[in-house]
Design a protein around this motif. Structure first.
Motif, PDB file in Angstrom:
ATOM      1  N   PRO A 128      35.516   7.576 -42.541  1.00 48.35           N
ATOM      2  CA  PRO A 128      34.163   7.334 -43.049  1.00 48.35           C
ATOM      3  C   PRO A 128      33.860   5.838 -43.020  1.00 48.35           C
ATOM      4  O   PRO A 128      34.732   5.019 -43.313  1.00 48.35           O
ATOM      5  CB  PRO A 128      34.222   7.861 -44.492  1.00 48.35           C
ATOM      6  CG  PRO A 128      35.365   8.816 -44.508  1.00 48.35           C
ATOM      7  CD  PRO A 128      36.359   8.295 -43.525  1.00 48.35           C
ATOM      8  N   LYS A 129      32.641   5.482 -42.675  1.00 45.23           N
ATOM      9  CA  LYS A 129      32.277   4.071 -42.578  1.00 45.23           C
ATOM     10  C   LYS A 129      32.059   3.492 -43.971  1.00 45.23           C
ATOM     11  O   LYS A 129      31.249   4.000 -44.756  1.00 45.23           O
ATOM     12  CB  LYS A 129      31.008   3.914 -41.738  1.00 45.23           C
ATOM     13  CG  LYS A 129      30.751   2.489 -41.289  1.00 45.23           C
ATOM     14  CD  LYS A 129      29.593   2.424 -40.323  1.00 45.23           C
ATOM     15  CE  LYS A 129      29.359   0.989 -39.845  1.00 45.23           C
ATOM     16  NZ  LYS A 129      28.175   0.924 -38.944  1.00 45.23           N
ATOM     17  N   ARG A 130      32.796   2.443 -44.278  1.00 46.75           N
ATOM     18  CA  ARG A 130      32.725   1.807 -45.587  1.00 46.75           C
ATOM     19  C   ARG A 130      32.667   0.295 -45.426  1.00 46.75           C
ATOM     20  O   ARG A 130      33.133  -0.252 -44.434  1.00 46.75           O
ATOM     21  CB  ARG A 130      33.951   2.152 -46.444  1.00 46.75           C
ATOM     22  CG  ARG A 130      34.242   3.628 -46.630  1.00 46.75           C
ATOM     23  CD  ARG A 130      35.480   3.771 -47.482  1.00 46.75           C
ATOM     24  NE  ARG A 130      35.860   5.166 -47.720  1.00 46.75           N
ATOM     25  CZ  ARG A 130      36.713   5.849 -46.995  1.00 46.75           C
ATOM     26  NH1 ARG A 130      37.296   5.274 -45.945  1.00 46.75           N
ATOM     27  NH2 ARG A 130      37.018   7.100 -47.293  1.00 46.75           N
ATOM     28  N   ALA A 131      32.138  -0.361 -46.433  1.00 46.32           N
ATOM     29  CA  ALA A 131      32.239  -1.826 -46.503  1.00 46.32           C
ATOM     30  C   ALA A 131      33.611  -2.167 -47.065  1.00 46.32           C
ATOM     31  O   ALA A 131      34.173  -1.430 -47.882  1.00 46.32           O
ATOM     32  CB  ALA A 131      31.138  -2.394 -47.384  1.00 46.32           C
ATOM     33  N   GLN A 224      26.018  -3.857 -61.268  1.00 54.44           N
ATOM     34  CA  GLN A 224      26.152  -2.484 -61.750  1.00 54.44           C
ATOM     35  C   GLN A 224      24.882  -1.662 -61.552  1.00 54.44           C
ATOM     36  O   GLN A 224      24.908  -0.442 -61.712  1.00 54.44           O
ATOM     37  CB  GLN A 224      26.559  -2.489 -63.229  1.00 54.44           C
ATOM     38  CG  GLN A 224      28.023  -2.860 -63.429  1.00 54.44           C
ATOM     39  CD  GLN A 224      28.440  -2.815 -64.881  1.00 54.44           C
ATOM     40  OE1 GLN A 224      27.692  -3.217 -65.761  1.00 54.44           O
ATOM     41  NE2 GLN A 224      29.643  -2.333 -65.131  1.00 54.44           N
ATOM     42  N   ARG A 225      23.790  -2.314 -61.170  1.00 57.08           N
ATOM     43  CA  ARG A 225      22.568  -1.563 -60.891  1.00 57.08           C
ATOM     44  C   ARG A 225      22.740  -0.752 -59.604  1.00 57.08           C
ATOM     45  O   ARG A 225      23.537  -1.110 -58.739  1.00 57.08           O
ATOM     46  CB  ARG A 225      21.387  -2.523 -60.752  1.00 57.08           C
ATOM     47  CG  ARG A 225      21.031  -3.253 -62.034  1.00 57.08           C
ATOM     48  CD  ARG A 225      19.932  -4.273 -61.771  1.00 57.08           C
ATOM     49  NE  ARG A 225      19.617  -5.039 -62.973  1.00 57.08           N
ATOM     50  CZ  ARG A 225      18.773  -6.065 -63.009  1.00 57.08           C
ATOM     51  NH1 ARG A 225      18.150  -6.441 -61.894  1.00 57.08           N
ATOM     52  NH2 ARG A 225      18.547  -6.704 -64.138  1.00 57.08           N
ATOM     53  N   PRO A 226      21.982   0.320 -59.443  1.00 58.27           N
ATOM     54  CA  PRO A 226      22.091   1.128 -58.220  1.00 58.27           C
ATOM     55  C   PRO A 226      21.732   0.359 -56.954  1.00 58.27           C
ATOM     56  O   PRO A 226      22.132   0.764 -55.861  1.00 58.27           O
ATOM     57  CB  PRO A 226      21.089   2.270 -58.463  1.00 58.27           C
ATOM     58  CG  PRO A 226      20.911   2.334 -59.942  1.00 58.27           C
ATOM     59  CD  PRO A 226      21.064   0.923 -60.436  1.00 58.27           C
ATOM     60  N   ALA A 227      20.984  -0.731 -57.098  1.00 57.64           N
ATOM     61  CA  ALA A 227      20.474  -1.452 -55.923  1.00 57.64           C
ATOM     62  C   ALA A 227      21.581  -1.917 -54.988  1.00 57.64           C
ATOM     63  O   ALA A 227      21.424  -1.871 -53.762  1.00 57.64           O
ATOM     64  CB  ALA A 227      19.624  -2.648 -56.362  1.00 57.64           C
ATOM     65  N   PHE A 228      22.718  -2.369 -55.534  1.00 56.21           N
ATOM     66  CA  PHE A 228      23.768  -2.880 -54.646  1.00 56.21           C
ATOM     67  C   PHE A 228      24.340  -1.751 -53.784  1.00 56.21           C
ATOM     68  O   PHE A 228      24.557  -1.928 -52.590  1.00 56.21           O
ATOM     69  CB  PHE A 228      24.888  -3.559 -55.432  1.00 56.21           C
ATOM     70  CG  PHE A 228      25.959  -4.131 -54.540  1.00 56.21           C
ATOM     71  CD1 PHE A 228      25.752  -5.329 -53.872  1.00 56.21           C
ATOM     72  CD2 PHE A 228      27.163  -3.468 -54.321  1.00 56.21           C
ATOM     73  CE1 PHE A 228      26.712  -5.857 -53.017  1.00 56.21           C
ATOM     74  CE2 PHE A 228      28.125  -3.980 -53.468  1.00 56.21           C
ATOM     75  CZ  PHE A 228      27.897  -5.189 -52.821  1.00 56.21           C
ATOM     76  N   SER A 255      34.621  -7.690 -59.490  1.00 58.04           N
ATOM     77  CA  SER A 255      35.260  -7.321 -58.228  1.00 58.04           C
ATOM     78  C   SER A 255      35.550  -5.832 -58.159  1.00 58.04           C
ATOM     79  O   SER A 255      35.427  -5.206 -57.100  1.00 58.04           O
ATOM     80  CB  SER A 255      36.552  -8.122 -58.031  1.00 58.04           C
ATOM     81  OG  SER A 255      37.480  -7.859 -59.070  1.00 58.04           O
ATOM     82  N   ARG A 256      35.912  -5.227 -59.276  1.00 54.98           N
ATOM     83  CA  ARG A 256      36.226  -3.801 -59.272  1.00 54.98           C
ATOM     84  C   ARG A 256      34.955  -2.955 -59.133  1.00 54.98           C
ATOM     85  O   ARG A 256      34.978  -1.906 -58.491  1.00 54.98           O
ATOM     86  CB  ARG A 256      37.007  -3.455 -60.536  1.00 54.98           C
ATOM     87  CG  ARG A 256      38.348  -4.192 -60.586  1.00 54.98           C
ATOM     88  CD  ARG A 256      39.198  -3.808 -61.743  1.00 54.98           C
ATOM     89  NE  ARG A 256      38.686  -4.228 -63.029  1.00 54.98           N
ATOM     90  CZ  ARG A 256      38.779  -5.473 -63.523  1.00 54.98           C
ATOM     91  NH1 ARG A 256      39.336  -6.430 -62.797  1.00 54.98           N
ATOM     92  NH2 ARG A 256      38.308  -5.765 -64.722  1.00 54.98           N
ATOM     93  N   LYS A 261      31.689   0.292 -55.137  1.00 52.41           N
ATOM     94  CA  LYS A 261      30.454   0.541 -54.391  1.00 52.41           C
ATOM     95  C   LYS A 261      30.636   0.320 -52.890  1.00 52.41           C
ATOM     96  O   LYS A 261      29.891   0.876 -52.091  1.00 52.41           O
ATOM     97  CB  LYS A 261      29.336  -0.351 -54.936  1.00 52.41           C
ATOM     98  CG  LYS A 261      29.014  -0.026 -56.389  1.00 52.41           C
ATOM     99  CD  LYS A 261      27.690  -0.576 -56.847  1.00 52.41           C
ATOM    100  CE  LYS A 261      27.387  -0.099 -58.251  1.00 52.41           C
ATOM    101  NZ  LYS A 261      26.005  -0.424 -58.664  1.00 52.41           N
ATOM    102  N   CYS A 262      31.659  -0.454 -52.526  1.00 48.27           N
ATOM    103  CA  CYS A 262      31.957  -0.631 -51.100  1.00 48.27           C
ATOM    104  C   CYS A 262      32.767   0.540 -50.553  1.00 48.27           C
ATOM    105  O   CYS A 262      32.607   0.933 -49.397  1.00 48.27           O
ATOM    106  CB  CYS A 262      32.730  -1.935 -50.875  1.00 48.27           C
ATOM    107  SG  CYS A 262      31.740  -3.427 -51.102  1.00 48.27           S
ATOM    108  N   GLY A 263      33.671   1.069 -51.368  1.00 47.36           N
ATOM    109  CA  GLY A 263      34.475   2.221 -50.964  1.00 47.36           C
ATOM    110  C   GLY A 263      35.829   1.889 -50.385  1.00 47.36           C
ATOM    111  O   GLY A 263      36.693   2.759 -50.284  1.00 47.36           O
TER     112      GLY A 263
END
Length: 301
Positions: A128-131, A224-228, A255-256, A261-263
């Protein structure tokens, strides 16, 4: 109901153009060095005569005759093999960007090796493509240096690569790449700017950097907002690789949160500096969650 965040598309409303496929041109090293050093026909003949006499390559002959430098030869090789690399002596690049300055440096080879391991493992085409979030236990561990050079070697494959500076505590990527940073990630997450936050890197045509922008007083709340998460999702659709530089874990949970959110996450520690207790604690926290752990690197920089 399918709701879309305004950040989702506007954050990179003018995405950088796709990298063009390199056009193969059959030119010799001598052609490139001759143009760079503006060698006369007589000087080229002198180099060729030395080359025939001593059985060496054109570049070696030119260096032996003081008509070119080792850096000139490396630059000419980069042009011949379509390998993005700083021209001349690389003076416009920060010395920490070794992968952009010296393609034959042992450190650069180490970054290529790590890139290969990632591409055969956690970042393989069938995954799966992740950051990729890069984490470190403390400041001074070399994480920013590592993130910058890893992004460079990914871009040198010709793949569109974005380096996001998400270290809203002590950002440095804008300094390393000498790019404007009036707007950036914090501007997007706070809703103050949605365009012109992705900066191309001159001489490295497949590399782009999103700086932090203004350092906010509430970085953790912004992250922590959904925007990131929505922003990362959009960027993964526009770039082949997304690498995220995060704050040192001593600053808190930033960082955590970013890793989640990056996966995908990798930990960078520094030999003889990082404390093993801190490293083990950070790795343990990452592996307890849903984040895929790509491994740990011990840095000597």
């Amino acid at each position: 109901m399918n709701m879309r965040s305004p950040v989702e598309l506007k954050a990179v409303s003018n995405p950088p153009p796709a990298a063009q496929e390199p056009r193969v041109v059959d030119r010799s090293i001598g052609d490139f060095i001759g143009e760079l050093r503006q060698l006369s026909n007589a000087q080229i003949e002198q180099v060729l005569a030395y080359q025939r006499k001593h059985g060496v390559r054109f570049g070696e002959a030119a260096v032996a005759l003081a008509l070119a430098t080792r850096e000139d030869v490396m630059w000419a090789l980069s042009k011949q093999f379509h390998y993005p690399y700083a021209s001349g002596d690389g003076a416009r690049f920060n010395p920490e960007l070794v992968a952009a300055i010296d393609p034959f440096n042992p450190q650069t080879e180490a970054f290529r090796g790590i890139r290969s391991q990632l591409m055969m493992g956690a970042m393989a085409a069938d995954q799966p493509k992740r950051a990729l979030a890069l984490l470190s236990p403390d400041t001074g561990d070399g994480k920013t240096f590592f993130a910058a050079n890893l992004a460079i070697v990914f871009s040198q494959l010709g793949a569109k690569t974005l380096l996001i500076d998400a270290d809203m505590r002590t950002p440095r990527q804008h300094q390393l790449f000498d790019i404007p940073h009036e707007t950036g990630l914090s501007s997007v997450l706070s809703g103050r700017a949605e365009a012109n936050v992705v900066r191309p890197v001159p001489d490295l045509p497949s590399l782009y950097v999103m700086p932090v922008g203004a350092v906010p007083p509430n970085p953790l709340e912004l992250l922590q907002r959904p925007a990131f998460g929505l922003l990362v999702h959009e960027l993964l659709a526009k770039f082949d690789h997304v690498i995220v530089d995060t704050p040192a874990s001593i600053y808190g949970a930033d960082s955590r949160v970013l890793a989640a959110k990056c996966g995908l996450a990798m930990v960078v520690a520094r030999r003889s500096v990082s404390r093993m207790k801190s490293v083990h604690g950070l790795v343990s926290e990452i592996t307890r969650g849903a984040v895929q752990f790509a491994g740990m690197v011990v840095n000597e920089h």
